[in-house]
Design an enzyme around this catalytic site. Sequence first.
Site, PDB file in Angstrom:
ATOM      1  N   ASP A   1      37.079  35.081  58.516  1.00 42.30           N
ATOM      2  CA  ASP A   1      36.170  34.329  59.370  1.00 42.30           C
ATOM      3  C   ASP A   1      37.018  33.554  60.365  1.00 42.30           C
ATOM      4  O   ASP A   1      38.204  33.314  60.132  1.00 42.30           O
ATOM      5  CB  ASP A   1      35.327  33.385  58.518  1.00 42.30           C
ATOM      6  CG  ASP A   1      34.235  32.709  59.322  1.00 42.30           C
ATOM      7  OD1 ASP A   1      33.849  33.245  60.375  1.00 42.30           O
ATOM      8  OD2 ASP A   1      33.778  31.633  58.897  1.00 42.30           O
TER       9      ASP A   1
ATOM     10  N   ASP B   1      35.485  30.419  54.475  1.00 41.32           N
ATOM     11  CA  ASP B   1      35.518  29.020  54.036  1.00 41.32           C
ATOM     12  C   ASP B   1      34.153  28.363  53.995  1.00 41.32           C
ATOM     13  O   ASP B   1      34.067  27.157  53.756  1.00 41.32           O
ATOM     14  CB  ASP B   1      36.440  28.205  54.944  1.00 41.32           C
ATOM     15  CG  ASP B   1      35.938  28.137  56.377  1.00 41.32           C
ATOM     16  OD1 ASP B   1      34.972  28.856  56.710  1.00 41.32           O
ATOM     17  OD2 ASP B   1      36.519  27.372  57.175  1.00 41.32           O
TER      18      ASP B   1
ATOM     19  N   ASP C   1      29.934  32.685  54.098  1.00 37.36           N
ATOM     20  CA  ASP C   1      30.899  33.719  53.742  1.00 37.36           C
ATOM     21  C   ASP C   1      30.745  34.223  52.309  1.00 37.36           C
ATOM     22  O   ASP C   1      31.431  35.170  51.914  1.00 37.36           O
ATOM     23  CB  ASP C   1      32.331  33.188  53.912  1.00 37.36           C
ATOM     24  CG  ASP C   1      32.631  32.814  55.351  1.00 37.36           C
ATOM     25  OD1 ASP C   1      32.192  33.555  56.246  1.00 37.36           O
ATOM     26  OD2 ASP C   1      33.283  31.782  55.575  1.00 37.36           O
TER      27      ASP C   1
ATOM     28  N   ASN D   1      58.336  63.034  25.051  1.00 37.51           N
ATOM     29  CA  ASN D   1      58.500  62.965  23.600  1.00 37.51           C
ATOM     30  C   ASN D   1      57.411  63.740  22.872  1.00 37.51           C
ATOM     31  O   ASN D   1      57.662  64.406  21.865  1.00 37.51           O
ATOM     32  CB  ASN D   1      58.497  61.512  23.139  1.00 37.51           C
ATOM     33  CG  ASN D   1      59.779  60.787  23.532  1.00 37.51           C
ATOM     34  OD1 ASN D   1      60.802  61.409  23.745  1.00 37.51           O
ATOM     35  ND2 ASN D   1      59.701  59.479  23.633  1.00 37.51           N
TER      36      ASN D   1
END
Length: 899
Positions: A379, A642, A646, A710
């Site tokens: 933003d 923030d 958002d 293995n």
Amino acid sequence: MPESSAAAGPGSTYDPDDPSAVVVPIEAATARRGAAHDTTAAAPTSLQVLRSLDSGPRGLLEEQAGERLARYGENTLPAWRPVSWPRRFLRSLRDPFTSVLLCLGLVSAAVASWGTACVTLVLVVVSCLLRSAEEHRADRSTAALRELVATTATVLRRTGPDAAPHARELPVGELVPGDVIRLGPGDLVPADVRLLRASGLTVHQSALTGESVPVAKHPVDSPPGLHAAGDGSGAGEGPFARPELCFQGSSVASGSGTAVVTATGAETRFAAAYDGSARRRGTSAFDRSVHGISWTLIRFMLLTPPLVLMANAALRGRGLETLPFAVAVAVGLTPEMLPVIVTTALARGASLLAGNHGVIVKRLPALHDLGAIDVLCVDKTGTLTQDRPVLESSLNASGLPGPEALHWAAVNALWTLQLADLPAPDALDEAVLDAAEEREEPLSAYDGVAALPFDPVRRLATAVVRRPGKLGVHTLVTKGAVEAVLERCALDEAERTRLRELAARETANGLRLLAVARAERPARPRPYTAADERGLTFLGFVTLRDALTPSAADALDALKDRGIAVKVLTGDDPGTVARTCRDLGLDPGEVMSAERIDALPDEALAKAADRVTVFARCTPEHKARIVSALRTAGRTTGFLGDGVNDLPAMHAADVGICPRNAVDVARETADVVLAEKDLAAIDHAITAGRHSSGNIATYLRITLSSNLGNVIAMLAAGLMLPFLPMLPAQVLVQNLCFDVAQLAFAFDRPASEVLRWPTVLRPRDFLHFITGFGLLNATADLATFAVLAVALHGSAASGGQDAFHSGWFTENLLTQALVMLLLRTGGRVAGGRGGGPLRVAACGLAVVGLLLPLTPLGGLLGMSALPPLYYLLLATVLALYAYGLRAARTRYERKWSRS
């Protein structure tokens, strides 16, 4: 006053977003949120709103308020129930890899392989405890959620129908629809309200809309299309642009007002933005990667025991007595330490970030997601900019630089602030005064006479001052919106048109403009009014831009160097955000506005989002849709925001990030909090994420390729030998040695090239790597069988078995030590700096492999001493194996660099 039947119905409220309705059910109000942009219907007047709420300008009766509080509930945000420890622990078992470990542990117990069962089940418990503890710590961080909302409000209440209203300070939780409240400078708006009266009221809505400039608010009793013009801030369409509406989560910047509460609690816009459904984030990049790798391993592990049993039954006539060995082989393929390694590596990275850079990681897998992101969406307000304007230039009437406009604008701001008794200058006045102070403008030479403060209808402010040496003359200084000032100046139409075009060019360049004018009037004792703002002489413009965050430009350069594309998603004006990007060195390119976003289907939006850098006038829904489109296209996304606006995008992203100066609810929601205001902390966080992810990737590559080799060797030996190639107890001890040594991966320091690009754990890449290097490891094991056949030729049957077990045990630990050193991330620097913990762990493995068969514990495990010839031949095998590892790694890196 009796309540109306409409208002009395349960679940009813006034919906300010629907101008055609006054009282609607809550469900219907929610369903018609999309009608917020419809400004064609007539809006209800203030009187109609009051009547619909069965209220009046004098406020509610105490009895009415109590009844409504019982009906609607407290004016608080919806709470969510915390998850109990047992439920959280059981939920951890849903991880596919943890579930497989649990099944292998139960099978081991069923076949009486108690050592394998205990180790496996302990790892399951440790994994679940670590994950549960991390989730519990994250849940505790939600305590700051309610701090954004005001705690008290000034409410008008009456004790009886004929009693006078009294202003009372009440807890915000006791507000109900229909309450009449008063707002003043610095107040947080406690609910969604409709203004009844206002004087110079401006409101910060940046937490809700992303718009950085305070928005003028005033009562309106006309249709939305006839609303008085705003301040040109670019707030956009919809309810937030309507001047008569204020919303919970915003704050009063200046002025005062009286308003009626229209929505409380869960019905507010603030609560809608933080709805519990939005908290459910989709599968993150970390989850997708681990799940993909886990299911690849699951297929191998489910196939291994049946293959071992069938092969031994068909070729050697062995039955269920080989089941413990088959289970041990499956466990040997399993990277048992994966949950512990992952948690340790991520926790260590998070701890270093918090201690060294002030970055707080609230969800450990988010650190991996940080390392994997290739797109960072940000933003503008509060992240790239500081949410305050600064002076760009002072222009005269010809559009050329000149100090006069700034000088008189500062005179206006200073005396308006002092004479109008405002609590503080607004953001634009503050920027003007700061610039005047830097230029040492002589403002104290003037004496203030009167002031007409800013009015959202007039859209300007006027100060009346006495100038030195001008006896009997008052000077009116006016500044404000361009159109409003030009209308009051003595200009012909051609000149006025020229100035409008000049202002439009500056505005298109992303600047905010204040027009400044002046007039001389004979001194008089009677008050000045708005009627005196006529016949002014135009002086020029003051242009302002958003103040940039000091570290933003360097942070954006660092992100570019990390191979991360930056996308700017903002509710601000296209010109303003484009100007900000150019000032920061980020090419805005084509700016896409909300109208074009709405016209694109999701598939087309994903393609556009990959190409476009700046999206302007975005609502919270637009931001979330863009982030979701990027994720659908296969991009790993982070969102840096923030404000409350958002939150949907934070939830839609793989990892949500916010700076420490974000609103509290954003800090509570984010996965990563930049506790330092310096945005360079983002680069530190991404580097730490790639560091931790690189170590996890190294662990998986080395462990899985070694384990696969293995297992192949065990299957081949089981078919070629008349006895088990390794006893279950020996397999268990070998795995324990591997597990202890592999803890060093959590503390390794990857090479610098690993940090240049996003670190993604791709199952297909892992499959190719472990298959190639696993076959190479199996080749070394088979060569060891030949060495053992030569070295042990002629040994007795029992002694031959013990020696064979000892020889393969030693070779397995030595080859594992070589793999750890030569295949570590940045293996080309293994002999130089870095790799210290791995070198120590590899040496430890080699020592155990060489000495354990010679100790009494080796005898208890069924191992015996080996002849010197074996060690000589084994050294040759290991030297060839090391050369093969080097050559294969070089080829792999060249192929990877070309892809």
